[in-house]
Scaffold this motif. Structure first.
Motif, PDB file in Angstrom:
ATOM      1  N   UNK A 194      22.568  21.922   1.369  1.00 51.95           N
ATOM      2  CA  UNK A 194      22.653  22.697   0.148  1.00 51.95           C
ATOM      3  C   UNK A 194      21.694  22.275  -0.947  1.00 51.95           C
ATOM      4  N   UNK A 195      20.972  21.188  -0.757  1.00 52.43           N
ATOM      5  CA  UNK A 195      20.015  20.775  -1.783  1.00 52.43           C
ATOM      6  C   UNK A 195      18.667  21.464  -1.557  1.00 52.43           C
ATOM      7  N   UNK A 196      17.821  21.397  -2.564  1.00 53.94           N
ATOM      8  CA  UNK A 196      16.542  22.086  -2.573  1.00 53.94           C
ATOM      9  C   UNK A 196      15.570  21.473  -1.542  1.00 53.94           C
ATOM     10  N   UNK A 197      14.757  22.322  -0.936  1.00 53.84           N
ATOM     11  CA  UNK A 197      13.727  21.853   0.010  1.00 53.84           C
ATOM     12  C   UNK A 197      12.644  21.081  -0.727  1.00 53.84           C
ATOM     13  N   UNK A 198      12.023  20.137  -0.020  1.00 51.37           N
ATOM     14  CA  UNK A 198      10.909  19.365  -0.578  1.00 51.37           C
ATOM     15  C   UNK A 198       9.683  19.547   0.322  1.00 51.37           C
ATOM     16  N   UNK A 199       8.540  19.085  -0.156  1.00 56.38           N
ATOM     17  CA  UNK A 199       7.293  19.176   0.594  1.00 56.38           C
ATOM     18  C   UNK A 199       7.425  18.427   1.924  1.00 56.38           C
ATOM     19  N   UNK A 200       7.349  19.173   3.020  1.00 57.28           N
ATOM     20  CA  UNK A 200       7.537  18.582   4.347  1.00 57.28           C
ATOM     21  C   UNK A 200       6.452  17.557   4.670  1.00 57.28           C
ATOM     22  N   UNK A 201       5.217  17.817   4.256  1.00 60.82           N
ATOM     23  CA  UNK A 201       4.132  16.868   4.558  1.00 60.82           C
ATOM     24  C   UNK A 201       4.348  15.532   3.850  1.00 60.82           C
ATOM     25  N   UNK A 202       4.802  15.576   2.614  1.00 60.52           N
ATOM     26  CA  UNK A 202       5.103  14.344   1.889  1.00 60.52           C
ATOM     27  C   UNK A 202       6.213  13.579   2.602  1.00 60.52           C
ATOM     28  N   UNK A 203       7.273  14.283   2.938  1.00 58.12           N
ATOM     29  CA  UNK A 203       8.407  13.656   3.624  1.00 58.12           C
ATOM     30  C   UNK A 203       7.970  13.056   4.959  1.00 58.12           C
ATOM     31  N   UNK A 204       7.190  13.811   5.736  1.00 57.74           N
ATOM     32  CA  UNK A 204       6.718  13.331   7.032  1.00 57.74           C
ATOM     33  C   UNK A 204       5.818  12.116   6.885  1.00 57.74           C
ATOM     34  N   UNK A 205       5.017  12.090   5.834  1.00 55.67           N
ATOM     35  CA  UNK A 205       4.154  10.946   5.575  1.00 55.67           C
ATOM     36  C   UNK A 205       4.974   9.701   5.250  1.00 55.67           C
ATOM     37  N   UNK A 225       0.826  -1.212   0.000  1.00 54.49           N
ATOM     38  CA  UNK A 225       0.000   0.000   0.000  1.00 54.49           C
ATOM     39  C   UNK A 225       0.858   1.260   0.000  1.00 54.49           C
ATOM     40  N   UNK A 226       1.880   1.311   0.852  1.00 51.38           N
ATOM     41  CA  UNK A 226       2.682   2.536   0.904  1.00 51.38           C
ATOM     42  C   UNK A 226       3.598   2.664  -0.312  1.00 51.38           C
ATOM     43  N   UNK A 227       4.066   1.548  -0.844  1.00 51.12           N
ATOM     44  CA  UNK A 227       4.854   1.629  -2.079  1.00 51.12           C
ATOM     45  C   UNK A 227       4.016   2.242  -3.194  1.00 51.12           C
ATOM     46  N   UNK A 228       2.763   1.824  -3.266  1.00 52.32           N
ATOM     47  CA  UNK A 228       1.858   2.376  -4.276  1.00 52.32           C
ATOM     48  C   UNK A 228       1.555   3.848  -3.998  1.00 52.32           C
ATOM     49  N   UNK A 229       1.283   4.164  -2.755  1.00 57.85           N
ATOM     50  CA  UNK A 229       0.945   5.540  -2.368  1.00 57.85           C
ATOM     51  C   UNK A 229       2.045   6.537  -2.744  1.00 57.85           C
ATOM     52  N   UNK A 230       3.293   6.115  -2.604  1.00 54.73           N
ATOM     53  CA  UNK A 230       4.411   7.016  -2.865  1.00 54.73           C
ATOM     54  C   UNK A 230       5.082   6.754  -4.214  1.00 54.73           C
TER      55      UNK A 230
END
Length: 133
Positions: free
Chosen positions: A80-91, A52-57
């Motif tokens: 030094x790398x670009x910021x990403x969506x924190x909610x996606x990362x936290x999920x 399920x999580x493999x599919x979700x992401x």
């Protein structure tokens, strides 16, 4: 272990006297964990949740690696790398944490390190999280 064992029946009767309950029979699935029981063993896995999580992401076709983290990789807060969506990362990290606590202690250290960057994740952190998948 048959459900007709006297001790088990007695325990169920005592619980039913005190609480409203239903007996749904042998347990096969609970909280995202598949449970299989034989006469002498019990096994628990989270394969349905993993799929399920493999599919979700979008990681269904990811390539396997031998370790959940790179051996020469040192994650830093400001890399030094670009910021990403924190909610996606936290999920992603939350899903991996649930796996680590449930049935995958082999990824626990990597997930713990990744969780340090929940407030300001970067592309490097997201890439490291996807490696755990």
């Amino acid at each position: 272990m048959a459900s007709t064992e006297p001790a088990l029946l007695q325990a169920k009767q005592k619980l039913a006297e005190r609480f409203e309950m239903k007996d749904f029979g042998e347990l096969h699935f609970l909280l995202g964990m598949a449970i299989k029981r034989n006469s002498d063993s019990l096994s628990i896995n989270q394969q349905p949740f993993i799929k399920q999580i493999l599919s979700k992401f979008g990681m269904e076709s990811c390539n396997p690696v031998s370790t959940p983290a790179g051996t020469d990789e040192k994650l830093l807060k400001s890399d030094g790398s670009k910021s990403v969506d924190a909610k996606l990362y936290q999920s992603i990290v939350g899903s991996l944490l649930y796996l680590a606590v449930g049935t995958r202690p082999d990824i626990a250290h990597s997930v713990g390190v990744l969780s340090k960057f929940n407030s300001c994740p970067t592309v490097t952190h997201l890439t490291a999280a996807k490696r755990v998948f």
